[in-house]
Design a protein around this motif. Structure first.
Motif, PDB file in Angstrom:
ATOM      1  N   ASP A   1       4.979 105.593 -29.858  1.00  0.00           N
ATOM      2  CA  ASP A   1       4.757 106.766 -29.273  1.00  0.00           C
ATOM      3  C   ASP A   1       5.687 106.546 -28.139  1.00  0.00           C
ATOM      4  N   ASN A   2       5.543 108.084 -27.808  1.00  0.00           N
ATOM      5  CA  ASN A   2       7.261 107.886 -26.641  1.00  0.00           C
ATOM      6  C   ASN A   2       6.793 109.566 -25.621  1.00  0.00           C
ATOM      7  N   ASP A   3       6.412 108.808 -24.257  1.00  0.00           N
ATOM      8  CA  ASP A   3       5.946 109.741 -23.188  1.00  0.00           C
ATOM      9  C   ASP A   3       7.191 109.549 -22.327  1.00  0.00           C
ATOM     10  N   GLN A   4       7.685 110.455 -21.886  1.00  0.00           N
ATOM     11  CA  GLN A   4       9.172 110.357 -21.056  1.00  0.00           C
ATOM     12  C   GLN A   4       8.809 111.823 -19.609  1.00  0.00           C
ATOM     13  N   ASP A   5       8.532 111.571 -18.420  1.00  0.00           N
ATOM     14  CA  ASP A   5       8.125 112.125 -17.369  1.00  0.00           C
ATOM     15  C   ASP A   5       9.143 112.712 -16.839  1.00  0.00           C
ATOM     16  N   ALA A   6       9.816 113.575 -16.556  1.00  0.00           N
ATOM     17  CA  ALA A   6      10.910 113.728 -15.359  1.00  0.00           C
ATOM     18  C   ALA A   6      11.020 114.110 -14.701  1.00  0.00           C
ATOM     19  N   ASP A   7      10.736 114.232 -12.924  1.00  0.00           N
ATOM     20  CA  ASP A   7      10.759 115.056 -12.133  1.00  0.00           C
ATOM     21  C   ASP A   7      12.209 115.425 -10.762  1.00  0.00           C
ATOM     22  N   ALA A   8      12.342 116.281 -10.694  1.00  0.00           N
ATOM     23  CA  ALA A   8      14.096 116.265  -9.345  1.00  0.00           C
ATOM     24  C   ALA A   8      14.227 117.589  -8.661  1.00  0.00           C
ATOM     25  N   GLU A   9      13.557 117.338  -7.471  1.00  0.00           N
ATOM     26  CA  GLU A   9      14.001 117.958  -6.339  1.00  0.00           C
ATOM     27  C   GLU A   9      14.761 118.137  -5.170  1.00  0.00           C
ATOM     28  N   SER A  10      15.362 119.524  -5.476  1.00  0.00           N
ATOM     29  CA  SER A  10      16.212 118.824  -3.742  1.00  0.00           C
ATOM     30  C   SER A  10      16.003 120.363  -3.043  1.00  0.00           C
ATOM     31  N   ASP A  11      16.087 120.206  -1.875  1.00  0.00           N
ATOM     32  CA  ASP A  11      16.057 121.272  -0.842  1.00  0.00           C
ATOM     33  C   ASP A  11      17.443 121.898  -0.911  1.00  0.00           C
ATOM     34  N   ASP A  12      18.481 120.920  -0.747  1.00  0.00           N
ATOM     35  CA  ASP A  12      19.290 121.862   0.055  1.00  0.00           C
ATOM     36  C   ASP A  12      20.606 120.473  -1.591  1.00  0.00           C
ATOM     37  N   GLY A  13      20.965 120.619  -2.371  1.00  0.00           N
ATOM     38  CA  GLY A  13      21.765 120.163  -3.686  1.00  0.00           C
ATOM     39  C   GLY A  13      21.754 120.031  -4.743  1.00  0.00           C
ATOM     40  N   ASP A  14      22.322 119.717  -5.370  1.00  0.00           N
ATOM     41  CA  ASP A  14      21.556 119.508  -7.391  1.00  0.00           C
ATOM     42  C   ASP A  14      20.330 118.844  -7.374  1.00  0.00           C
ATOM     43  N   ALA A  15      19.731 119.555  -8.424  1.00  0.00           N
ATOM     44  CA  ALA A  15      18.716 118.497  -9.362  1.00  0.00           C
ATOM     45  C   ALA A  15      18.715 118.907 -10.599  1.00  0.00           C
ATOM     46  N   VAL A  16      18.688 117.316 -11.195  1.00  0.00           N
ATOM     47  CA  VAL A  16      19.018 116.646 -12.481  1.00  0.00           C
ATOM     48  C   VAL A  16      17.291 116.480 -12.789  1.00  0.00           C
ATOM     49  N   ALA A  17      16.999 116.624 -13.421  1.00  0.00           N
ATOM     50  CA  ALA A  17      16.598 115.889 -14.153  1.00  0.00           C
ATOM     51  C   ALA A  17      16.480 115.303 -15.966  1.00  0.00           C
ATOM     52  N   VAL A  18      16.630 114.815 -16.345  1.00  0.00           N
ATOM     53  CA  VAL A  18      16.658 114.910 -18.086  1.00  0.00           C
ATOM     54  C   VAL A  18      15.669 112.997 -18.169  1.00  0.00           C
ATOM     55  N   ASN A  19      15.608 113.599 -19.830  1.00  0.00           N
ATOM     56  CA  ASN A  19      14.861 112.463 -20.544  1.00  0.00           C
ATOM     57  C   ASN A  19      15.507 111.926 -21.764  1.00  0.00           C
ATOM     58  N   SER A  20      16.095 111.111 -21.722  1.00  0.00           N
ATOM     59  CA  SER A  20      16.711 110.906 -22.914  1.00  0.00           C
ATOM     60  C   SER A  20      15.361 109.622 -24.275  1.00  0.00           C
ATOM     61  N   GLY A  21      15.048 109.808 -25.519  1.00  0.00           N
ATOM     62  CA  GLY A  21      14.733 108.542 -26.256  1.00  0.00           C
ATOM     63  C   GLY A  21      13.633 109.793 -27.709  1.00  0.00           C
ATOM     64  N   GLY A  22      13.641 108.693 -27.577  1.00  0.00           N
ATOM     65  CA  GLY A  22      12.320 109.188 -29.473  1.00  0.00           C
ATOM     66  C   GLY A  22      11.095 108.205 -29.889  1.00  0.00           C
ATOM     67  N   ALA A  23      10.549 108.383 -30.535  1.00  0.00           N
ATOM     68  CA  ALA A  23       9.803 107.258 -30.978  1.00  0.00           C
ATOM     69  C   ALA A  23       9.991 107.548 -33.005  1.00  0.00           C
ATOM     70  N   ALA A  24      10.181 105.847 -33.330  1.00  0.00           N
ATOM     71  CA  ALA A  24      10.576 106.171 -34.488  1.00  0.00           C
ATOM     72  C   ALA A  24       9.882 105.315 -35.301  1.00  0.00           C
ATOM     73  N   ASN A  25       9.821 105.300 -36.310  1.00  0.00           N
ATOM     74  CA  ASN A  25       8.772 103.725 -37.760  1.00  0.00           C
ATOM     75  C   ASN A  25       9.482 103.855 -38.870  1.00  0.00           C
ATOM     76  N   TYR A  26      10.113 102.584 -38.936  1.00  0.00           N
ATOM     77  CA  TYR A  26      11.021 102.369 -40.104  1.00  0.00           C
ATOM     78  C   TYR A  26      10.336 101.151 -40.942  1.00  0.00           C
ATOM     79  N   SER A  27       9.701 101.871 -41.908  1.00  0.00           N
ATOM     80  CA  SER A  27       8.974 101.092 -43.193  1.00  0.00           C
ATOM     81  C   SER A  27       9.655 101.036 -44.707  1.00  0.00           C
ATOM     82  N   ASP A  28       9.763  99.700 -44.983  1.00  0.00           N
ATOM     83  CA  ASP A  28       9.903  99.972 -46.222  1.00  0.00           C
ATOM     84  C   ASP A  28       9.285  98.534 -46.787  1.00  0.00           C
ATOM     85  N   GLY A  29       8.877  98.955 -48.415  1.00  0.00           N
ATOM     86  CA  GLY A  29       8.215  97.868 -48.458  1.00  0.00           C
ATOM     87  C   GLY A  29       8.703  97.154 -50.486  1.00  0.00           C
ATOM     88  N   THR A  30       8.150  96.704 -51.046  1.00  0.00           N
ATOM     89  CA  THR A  30       8.906  95.797 -52.598  1.00  0.00           C
ATOM     90  C   THR A  30       7.607  95.464 -53.213  1.00  0.00           C
TER      91      THR A  30
END
Length: 433
Positions: A162-191
């Motif tokens: 499980d991947n849970d990301q929350d980005a919050d950017a707030e600016s009164d006088d300038g740039d506001a940047v909110a970025v989430n980078s990620g993921g959820a993965a399962n690697y499963s193998d068997g013999t």
């Protein structure tokens, strides 16, 4: 013309009386047992066996773990006079692998393995041989050899990322940047790998040899000879009924991203990069050995001999050897006095006739019977195998939310796909547990 010879009535009566005496003696021998062989010979062999050899029925599981990887990130940036940047980078990842191997040895089972040898002899020098000879051999066997019924599972793990990301950017006088980078993965193998040994089963393996001999030097051979061989076998050999599953894992990947950028006087950028993915693979292999089943493997040898000899052949041979000279010598010994006495009794006419009652006969009334019954049932099985490379259950969910109420630039989120995170910042990795 030659006149027919006349047999006096007295001589006929003598002959009839002699025959009556002979029959009476024979009956007395039967009743009293004098000179009669009546011994009975009986052999009974009973072999009952059950055998079971089993090297199967094995269960192997390479990986049955329960793995959970959770990544929760929350970035909050706020500025009254300048740029505000909130960035989340991370992911949730499970690596699950497993190997299960079953190798069984050979299984050999035999219900009955027998070797029976019987020798019966009956010898009689009397007048009658009434001996009975009987042999009964009964082999009953059941055998089961099994190297199958194996279950191998390479990977039966349960994986949750499980991947849970929350980005919050707030600016009164300038740039506001909110970025989430990620993921959820399962690697499963068997013999999973199953290799069984050979299975050999035999219900009855028997060798029976019977030799019966009955001989009488008397006149009557009434002995009975019987042989009964019964082989009943059931065999079952099994190297099958195997199940191999390389990967039977349960995988669940969830990616939840929320980006919120707000600026009163500047650029607002909200972006989500990530995804949910399951990578699942598996290999299954089953190799069975030979299965051989034999209900009955039997070899039976029977020899029956019944002979009767009345013994008269030797007497006749001795008479020829004696010859005329011996008879003449006997006459001389008898003397004149004996001859005169015989003449008076027989009369002149009777002297010309000589009666010789020679009963030359032999009877062999023996009964000989042989009964061989082989009843076998065999079953050999190498089938009913199931091999599954991958039977996993995979679930991948991605949820992204982007909020830019006063945005001037929007960077689109990439499509939901199986993307493995490139940045390991804040990466949580869960191995098999």
């Amino acid at each position: 013309m030659e006149q027919a010879k006349h047999i006096p009535g007295g001589d006929v009566r003598k002959a009839a009386l002699g025959l009556l005496l002979l029959v009476t003696a024979m009956v007395m021998l039967l009743v009293a047992g004098t000179g009669t062989a009546r011994a009975d010979q009986s052999v009974s062999v009973d072999n009952d066996g059950s055998a079971e050899a089993d090297t199967g029925g094995n269960v192997a599981v390479g990986n049955a773990s329960h793995n959970e990887a959770d990544n929760h990130q929350d970035a909050d940036a706020e500025s009254d006079d300048g740029d505000a940047v909130a960035v989340n980078s991370g992911g949730a990842l499970n690596h699950s692998d497993g190997t299960a191997t079953i190798e069984t040895g050979d299984a050999h089972a035999a219900g009955v393995v027998s070797k029976t040898s019987v020798d019966q002899e009956s010898h009689s020098s009397g007048s009658f041989d009434l001996s009975d000879q009987s042999v009964e051999v009964d082999n009953d066997g059941e055998a089961e050899a099994d190297t199958g019924d194996n279950v191998a599972v390479g990977n039966a793990s349960h994986n949750d990322a499980d991947n849970d990301q929350d980005a919050d950017a707030e600016s009164d006088d300038g740039d506001a940047v909110a970025v989430n980078s990620g993921g959820a993965a399962n690697y499963s193998d068997g013999t999973a790998h199953i290799e069984t040994g050979d299975a050999h089963a035999a219900g009855v393996v028997s060798e029976t040899s019977v030799d019966q001999e009955s001989d009488s030097s008397g006149s009557f051979n009434l002995s009975d000879q019987s042989v009964e061989v019964d082989n009943d076998g059931e065999a079952e050999a099994d190297t099958g009924d195997n199940v191999a599953i390389g990967n039977a894992s349960d995988n669940d990947a969830d990616n939840d991203q929320d980006a919120d950028a707000e600026s009163d006087d500047g650029d607002a950028v909200a972006s989500n990069f990530g995804g949910a993915a399951n990578f699942s693979d598996g290999t299954a292999h089953i190799e069975t050995g030979d299965a051989t089943a034999v209900g009955v493997a039997a070899a039976t040898f029977v020899n029956q001999v019944s002979e009767s000899d009345d013994g008269d052949d030797d007497d006749d041979k001795d008479d020829h050897k004696r010859g005329d000279k011996d008879r003449d010598r006997d006459h001389d010994k008898r003397g004149d006095k004996d001859r005169d006495r015989d003449h008076d009794k027989r009369g002149d006419k009777d002297r010309d006739h000589d009666f010789d009652f020679d009963f030359d006969f032999g009877f062999n009334l023996s009964d000989q019977s042989v009964e061989v019954d082989n009843d076998g049932e065999a079953e050999a099985d190498t089938g009913d195998n199931v091999a599954v490379g991958n039977a996993s259950d995979n679930d991948a969910d991605t949820t992204t939310r982007t909020l830019m109420p006063k945005a001037t630039t929007v960077t689109p989120s990439p499509p939901t796909s199986a993307v493995r995170p490139t940045s390991r910042t804040g990466l949580l990795t869960s191995r098999d547990r």
